[in-house]
Design an enzyme around this catalytic site. Structure first.
Site: not given
Ligand code: DX5
Ligand code: ZN
Length: 259
Positions: A9, A33, A35, A37, A66, A68, A137, A175
């Site tokens: 990620s 991956h 993210d 947001m 991903h 969010m 999740m 994740d």
């Molecule tokens: C958080 C993200 C994850 C995050 C996971 O909402 O969707 O992808 O990077 O991080 P770790 O692996 O550190 O829990």
């Molecule tokens: Zn994620």
């Protein structure tokens, strides 16, 4: 059988050296991956379609976005148009699943459905065929470095049963909080795609971290197989000229890696 896949990620990478982070896991990470947001769906802000462009310029590793964000119906297809290989939308945010997944696929990407820990997969049974990936999740979305929620394990096992019983062509991804301590029980419960941020980029050797996480998953779950040689071995030697190969003298497709 399913392939054990590890997706580092980028949220856990050094944002000042994001290209270096992508290169550090190239040839080891199955996908990256990314993210996204928006300060609304989650109380954090991260990455954009421009990040997809920037990463595509520095790596051939496919990108798993991903989202969010609120209103993925409006924004998700744009990530596919920029070259994301998979775009995952949250069940809690999407309006029209059929229209949005059609638009993502029309732009050339695979599609994923993400659910927060408390959102039941059962609410979306009739829509699962529209997706290529189901993301359960294992933390509340928004931040890396959180603790893995063991209470999601029964939901993972139930989703695995559902996918197998219905013969769905759906990768099962988790994740959040995936690390050396949690990956084995997740693999046993039925996960085949593991997102890991801190447990990859928080270590001195991210490539070795990817391989060691994958080895733990493979050892824990007999149903999982190692990925194609491309991920674990050096590239195959260049193909011999066609004439040589026809004469049986070539070393074409050694290790199953297309040239
Ligand atoms: C958080 C993200 C994850 C995050 C996971 O909402 O969707 O992808 O990077 O991080 P770790 O692996 O550190 O829990
Ligand atoms: Zn994620």
């Amino acid at each position: 059988m399913a392939t054990a896949q590890i997706y580092p990620s980028m949220l856990a990478a050094d944002f000042g050296r994001i290209a270096d982070a992508a290169r550090a896991v190239a040839g080891h990470a199955d996908w990256l991956h990314v993210d996204v947001m928006d300060y609304h769906f989650v109380p954090n802000l991260a990455f954009s379609p421009d990040t997809v462009d920037a990463l595509r310029r520095v790596t051939d590793t496919p990108l798993d976005c991903h989202l969010m964000i609120e209103n993925p119906d409006r924004w998700a297809p744009g990530f596919a148009e920029r070259g994301a290989a998979n775009v995952t939308i949250h069940a809690e945010a999407v309006g029209d699943i059929a229209r949005t997944t059609d638009a993502i696929r029309a732009a050339g990407a695979r599609t994923g459905l993400a659910v927060k820990p408390a959102t039941p997969v059962e609410h979306y049974l009739d829509d699962l065929h529209r997706f290529d990936l189901l993301l359960l999740m294992t933390i509340e979305p928004g931040f890396g470095g959180q603790k893995f929620m063991d209470e999601v394990l029964p939901k993972i096992a139930a989703a695995r049963r559902l996918i197998d019983e219905r013969g769905l062509d759906l990768w099962l991804q988790i994740d959040g909080g995936v690390n050396r301590e949690t990956i084995e029980r997740s693999a046993e419960a039925g996960v085949d795609v593991f997102v890991a941020g801190t447990a990859v980029f928080g270590l001195d050797d991210p490539a070795a971290a990817v391989e060691s996480l994958r080895a733990l998953a493979l050892a824990a779950a007999p149903r999982l197989t190692a990925p194609a040689a491309a991920f674990v071995s050096p590239p195959a030697p260049a193909q011999a000229p066609v004439a040589d190969r026809e004469a049986g003298g070539g070393a074409a497709a050694v290790g199953g890696v297309p040239a």
